[in-house]
Scaffold this motif. Sequence first.
Motif, PDB file in Angstrom:
ATOM      1  N   GLY A 249       0.821  -1.210   0.000  1.00  9.80           N
ATOM      2  CA  GLY A 249       0.000   0.000   0.000  1.00  9.80           C
ATOM      3  C   GLY A 249       0.850   1.253   0.000  1.00  9.80           C
ATOM      4  O   GLY A 249       0.554   2.218  -0.719  1.00  9.80           O
ATOM      5  N   GLY A 250       1.928   1.246   0.796  1.00  8.00           N
ATOM      6  CA  GLY A 250       2.821   2.395   0.809  1.00  8.00           C
ATOM      7  C   GLY A 250       3.551   2.574  -0.504  1.00  8.00           C
ATOM      8  O   GLY A 250       3.649   3.690  -1.040  1.00  8.00           O
ATOM      9  N   TYR A 251       4.058   1.471  -1.048  1.00  7.48           N
ATOM     10  CA  TYR A 251       4.753   1.540  -2.335  1.00  7.48           C
ATOM     11  C   TYR A 251       3.803   2.022  -3.434  1.00  7.48           C
ATOM     12  O   TYR A 251       4.158   2.870  -4.255  1.00  7.48           O
ATOM     13  N   GLY A 252       2.563   1.485  -3.421  1.00  9.24           N
ATOM     14  CA  GLY A 252       1.600   1.836  -4.457  1.00  9.24           C
ATOM     15  C   GLY A 252       1.208   3.299  -4.434  1.00  9.24           C
ATOM     16  O   GLY A 252       1.143   3.948  -5.478  1.00  9.24           O
ATOM     17  N   ILE A 253       0.961   3.853  -3.247  1.00 11.38           N
ATOM     18  CA  ILE A 253       0.530   5.250  -3.170  1.00 11.38           C
ATOM     19  C   ILE A 253       1.674   6.195  -3.537  1.00 11.38           C
ATOM     20  O   ILE A 253       1.438   7.292  -4.077  1.00 11.38           O
ATOM     21  N   MET A 254       2.913   5.781  -3.296  1.00 13.48           N
ATOM     22  CA  MET A 254       4.053   6.594  -3.749  1.00 13.48           C
ATOM     23  C   MET A 254       4.170   6.571  -5.264  1.00 13.48           C
ATOM     24  O   MET A 254       4.409   7.611  -5.898  1.00 13.48           O
ATOM     25  N   LYS A 255       4.002   5.392  -5.877  1.00 10.33           N
ATOM     26  CA  LYS A 255       4.074   5.298  -7.332  1.00 10.33           C
ATOM     27  C   LYS A 255       2.922   6.049  -7.996  1.00 10.33           C
ATOM     28  O   LYS A 255       3.104   6.697  -9.032  1.00 10.33           O
ATOM     29  N   LEU A 256       1.743   5.972  -7.388  1.00  8.73           N
ATOM     30  CA  LEU A 256       0.600   6.718  -7.928  1.00  8.73           C
ATOM     31  C   LEU A 256       0.854   8.219  -7.848  1.00  8.73           C
ATOM     32  O   LEU A 256       0.572   8.958  -8.808  1.00  8.73           O
ATOM     33  N   GLY A 257       1.376   8.686  -6.719  1.00  2.67           N
ATOM     34  CA  GLY A 257       1.677  10.103  -6.575  1.00  2.67           C
ATOM     35  C   GLY A 257       2.755  10.565  -7.533  1.00  2.67           C
ATOM     36  O   GLY A 257       2.697  11.675  -8.076  1.00  2.67           O
ATOM     37  N   LEU A 278      -1.014  15.711  -4.424  1.00  3.39           N
ATOM     38  CA  LEU A 278      -1.269  14.272  -4.292  1.00  3.39           C
ATOM     39  C   LEU A 278       0.031  13.494  -4.108  1.00  3.39           C
ATOM     40  O   LEU A 278       0.080  12.507  -3.369  1.00  3.39           O
ATOM     41  N   TYR A 279       1.074  13.957  -4.776  1.00  3.26           N
ATOM     42  CA  TYR A 279       2.380  13.311  -4.620  1.00  3.26           C
ATOM     43  C   TYR A 279       2.877  13.440  -3.180  1.00  3.26           C
ATOM     44  O   TYR A 279       3.327  12.455  -2.568  1.00  3.26           O
ATOM     45  N   THR A 280       2.781  14.623  -2.611  1.00  7.23           N
ATOM     46  CA  THR A 280       3.240  14.854  -1.236  1.00  7.23           C
ATOM     47  C   THR A 280       2.400  14.079  -0.229  1.00  7.23           C
ATOM     48  O   THR A 280       2.928  13.436   0.687  1.00  7.23           O
ATOM     49  N   LEU A 281       1.074  14.135  -0.405  1.00 12.38           N
ATOM     50  CA  LEU A 281       0.188  13.388   0.491  1.00 12.38           C
ATOM     51  C   LEU A 281       0.444  11.884   0.397  1.00 12.38           C
ATOM     52  O   LEU A 281       0.419  11.174   1.408  1.00 12.38           O
ATOM     53  N   GLY A 282       0.682  11.427  -0.828  1.00 10.99           N
ATOM     54  CA  GLY A 282       0.965  10.003  -1.025  1.00 10.99           C
ATOM     55  C   GLY A 282       2.207   9.562  -0.286  1.00 10.99           C
ATOM     56  O   GLY A 282       2.231   8.491   0.339  1.00 10.99           O
ATOM     57  N   PHE A 283       3.237  10.396  -0.324  1.00 16.25           N
ATOM     58  CA  PHE A 283       4.463  10.032   0.389  1.00 16.25           C
ATOM     59  C   PHE A 283       4.226  10.006   1.895  1.00 16.25           C
ATOM     60  O   PHE A 283       4.713   9.110   2.588  1.00 16.25           O
ATOM     61  N   LEU A 284       3.496  10.980   2.412  1.00 15.76           N
ATOM     62  CA  LEU A 284       3.232  11.023   3.853  1.00 15.76           C
ATOM     63  C   LEU A 284       2.428   9.802   4.302  1.00 15.76           C
ATOM     64  O   LEU A 284       2.719   9.193   5.340  1.00 15.76           O
ATOM     65  N   VAL A 285       1.423   9.424   3.521  1.00 16.13           N
ATOM     66  CA  VAL A 285       0.636   8.229   3.839  1.00 16.13           C
ATOM     67  C   VAL A 285       1.517   6.988   3.800  1.00 16.13           C
ATOM     68  O   VAL A 285       1.445   6.121   4.681  1.00 16.13           O
TER      69      VAL A 285
END
Length: 395
Positions: A249-257, A278-285
Amino acid sequence: MTNESQRTVQPPTTKHDQGWRRVVRNFTPSWFSVTMGTGIVSILLHNIPYNGAWIYWISSGIFALNVLLFGLGCVISILRYTLYPEIFKVMITHPVQSMFIGTFPMSLATIINMTVSVCVPVWGEWVKYLAWGLWIFDAVVSVVTALSLAFILMTHGNEIHLSSMTAVWLLLIVSCIVAASSGAIVAEVLPNKKYALWTLLVSYVLWGIGVPLALMVMAIYFQRLTLHKLPPKAVIVSVFLPLGPLGQGGYGIMKLGQCVQDIFAKTQTLETTSGPILYTLGFLVAFVMWSFGLVWLFFALASITKSQKFSFNIGWWGFTFPLGVYAASTIQIGTELPSSFFQVLGMILAFFVVLLWIIVSIGTLRRVISGKLFFAPCLADIRVLEEDKEAGKAA
């Protein structure tokens, strides 16, 4: 001991439990966990920091091996449900074996990722659309299996007690999260940016289906551990599975961002600043999920240490994929920051995953040759009926 239990543990007596038929009939969906583990090893070696040409060729070789194993698994599975169609209903209603159906789309996702990384630069444009087509199929299968089998679990068969629950329930759900991260990887290379945008949006939907549902299951699993203590030694390896949704989930949200910045700008979607936000939020999540993964990594290592010796079974492949995606998330964090600490930590984790893969592969190969791993628990009732039928004919 009852007569039924005595009959169950006796050596196989029917033609269906001998030779190649025994292999086909007992080829459960859990065998696709072999291709999951092999696939994540090829991905890790391809993406590992401080890489070299020799590591690239090793990762490509393991990728080719994984394609071969996946194809072989598909052929045997088709034979199984063609020759023995009655097994399918028994399998999808089994409270444990049905969960392993999620390993099929996850295995395919690892092949899709490596196809984009290895084959697209060599073979060109048509491979991009091949990967996209495979991803669409993978996404559909992931959602269908996750939702339908979860509903079957709620409505079919006897009541399930909390004490019998294991983290294997997560296998159905993680397939959606894996498909989401694969969607980001495919969207990056699609020439048509409108197709890429829709792929990206669907991937966010898949992530939204998988991650919250996985967190709910993990809460139930934590309750099960506190109330009923550690699982039996036969399934103790399943304690590593919560690392799967957190790492992937963490890897996926970073790639999506990472992908959304480029695609939103080129397709003029939302505001100009939407992509970077979205990129910044994705990394934080992702960083919070990685941190939460440390908790489950501790629980998993402590559980294995507490259990000490436990026999080898196909479930040992549960070591590789969850640790592998957690290592991939660590490496991606190191790339995004950038941070030598996370890159080195990711390399260390990747090294242990590769080492575990070698150990588990050797154990699997030895027991495949001896035939000890070919056993399907969901066939117990069918096997008893067939033995009764054979005994009646003999009489």
